[in-house]
Design a protein around this motif. Sequence first.
Motif, short mmCIF file in Angstrom:
data_model
loop_
_atom_site.label_atom_id
_atom_site.label_comp_id
_atom_site.label_asym_id
_atom_site.label_seq_id
_atom_site.Cartn_x
_atom_site.Cartn_y
_atom_site.Cartn_z
N THR A 270 -7.48 101.18 92.70
CA THR A 270 -8.85 101.04 93.17
C THR A 270 -9.84 101.36 92.07
OG1 THR A 270 -8.18 101.65 95.42
CG2 THR A 270 -10.52 101.80 94.91
N LYS A 323 -12.72 88.87 96.87
CA LYS A 323 -12.35 89.87 97.87
C LYS A 323 -10.85 89.88 98.13
CE LYS A 323 -16.40 91.58 98.79
NZ LYS A 323 -16.72 92.98 98.44
N VAL A 324 -10.24 88.69 98.22
CA VAL A 324 -8.81 88.60 98.50
C VAL A 324 -7.99 89.27 97.41
CG1 VAL A 324 -6.86 87.00 98.65
CG2 VAL A 324 -8.91 86.57 99.99
N THR A 327 -8.52 93.04 97.35
CA THR A 327 -7.77 93.72 98.40
C THR A 327 -6.29 93.81 98.04
OG1 THR A 327 -9.33 92.92 100.07
CG2 THR A 327 -7.20 93.69 100.87
N GLU A 330 -5.88 96.67 95.61
CA GLU A 330 -6.08 97.99 96.18
C GLU A 330 -4.97 98.39 97.14
OE1 GLU A 330 -11.00 98.05 96.13
OE2 GLU A 330 -9.89 97.79 98.00
N GLN A 331 -4.43 97.42 97.89
CA GLN A 331 -3.52 97.77 98.97
C GLN A 331 -2.10 97.26 98.80
OE1 GLN A 331 -5.29 96.62 102.71
NE2 GLN A 331 -7.23 97.64 102.26
#
Length: 360
Positions: A270, A323-324, A327, A330-331
């Motif tokens: 992140t 955004k995709v 994400t 980050e995840q």
Amino acid sequence: MLSIIDKYILKRYLITFGVMILLFIPIGIMAHLAEQIGKMQANEAPLDEILVYFGNFTIYIGSLLFPIFLFLSIIFFTSKLASNTEIVAILSSGVSYNRFLRPYLIGASIIALMMFIMGMFIVPTASKGFNEFKFKYLKKGNQDRVTNNVFTQLNKTDFIYVSSFDPARQIGYNFTYERFNADNELDFKISAANIRWIEKDTIYRLTSYEKRRLVNDTALVDTKRRLDTLFTFDIGDLTPVSYVAETKNIFQLNRFIADQRQKGASNINTYVLVKYKRWALPISAFILTIIAVAVASVKRRGGMGVNLAFGIVVAFIFIFFDKVFGTLAEQAGFSPLLAVIIPNLLFGILAFVLLQKAKR
């Protein structure tokens, strides 16, 4: 040296971009104020803090929307040039398409430099004020905290872990503290059902305490129903703020990431993603400028409306990809560097294809 045409296009470039910001940022402020005024009144937010908050909000939101404002403003004024047959006149006078692009690239350089300075040094300060106010008055319940599976390496030998943490009650569950010796062998392990910070006594309270030590290959176990003790770590190590990377300038962020890597932070991606996005933002100014010029410089039957519609679609697709992949980084453990490169690479290819088509 800039020609008359260069100055004309560059002036339109910068003025239209500035007008776009001056038109839409106040609208965003009024819409946000209308949405949040009830919470501000209910939580008794002071007027001076509200004014500072909206100053930070303007910088924070404006920085996020800079690429979109830039893209739409270029499409807007370039479409007007095309509809007035000014571009045809410029190219018919012997100016090549690449030469026609020069003032746009100069304008993109100015905006990119501004975005770089803001992203590296100004926006982090605004982000800190914006988020602190938001989670103090608009979002109650410590929603700004990372509270699940918190793992931290305090130094080269000490590690702590809690499966979950309740910031409101200052309690961590399934607490573990491990220390290793110089040979990387476990020296001792402390575990507890929960750990609570007692602020008035400045101590930690452990429930169902257990400490295991190895002495000559023999495990020595010490247990207590409850134990009040001291630790060298701060309660903040168990409750990292989710937006902490956004609040640091580039030098602070580099030191912070190095420190978190050493501690073995589980959410390091992140922080790294925030760093790479700051470097990639100025690059997107050039890519979006080229796409906008390539699309809007061709006179179409639908006029400016068709170009703006195309621009809005491209802008939303760009945001979607950003955004995709963000994400995923980050995840899902996806590389933060690739998460930043791939959207810019895809739209860089699109810019090249559209530019070649526009030249023809």
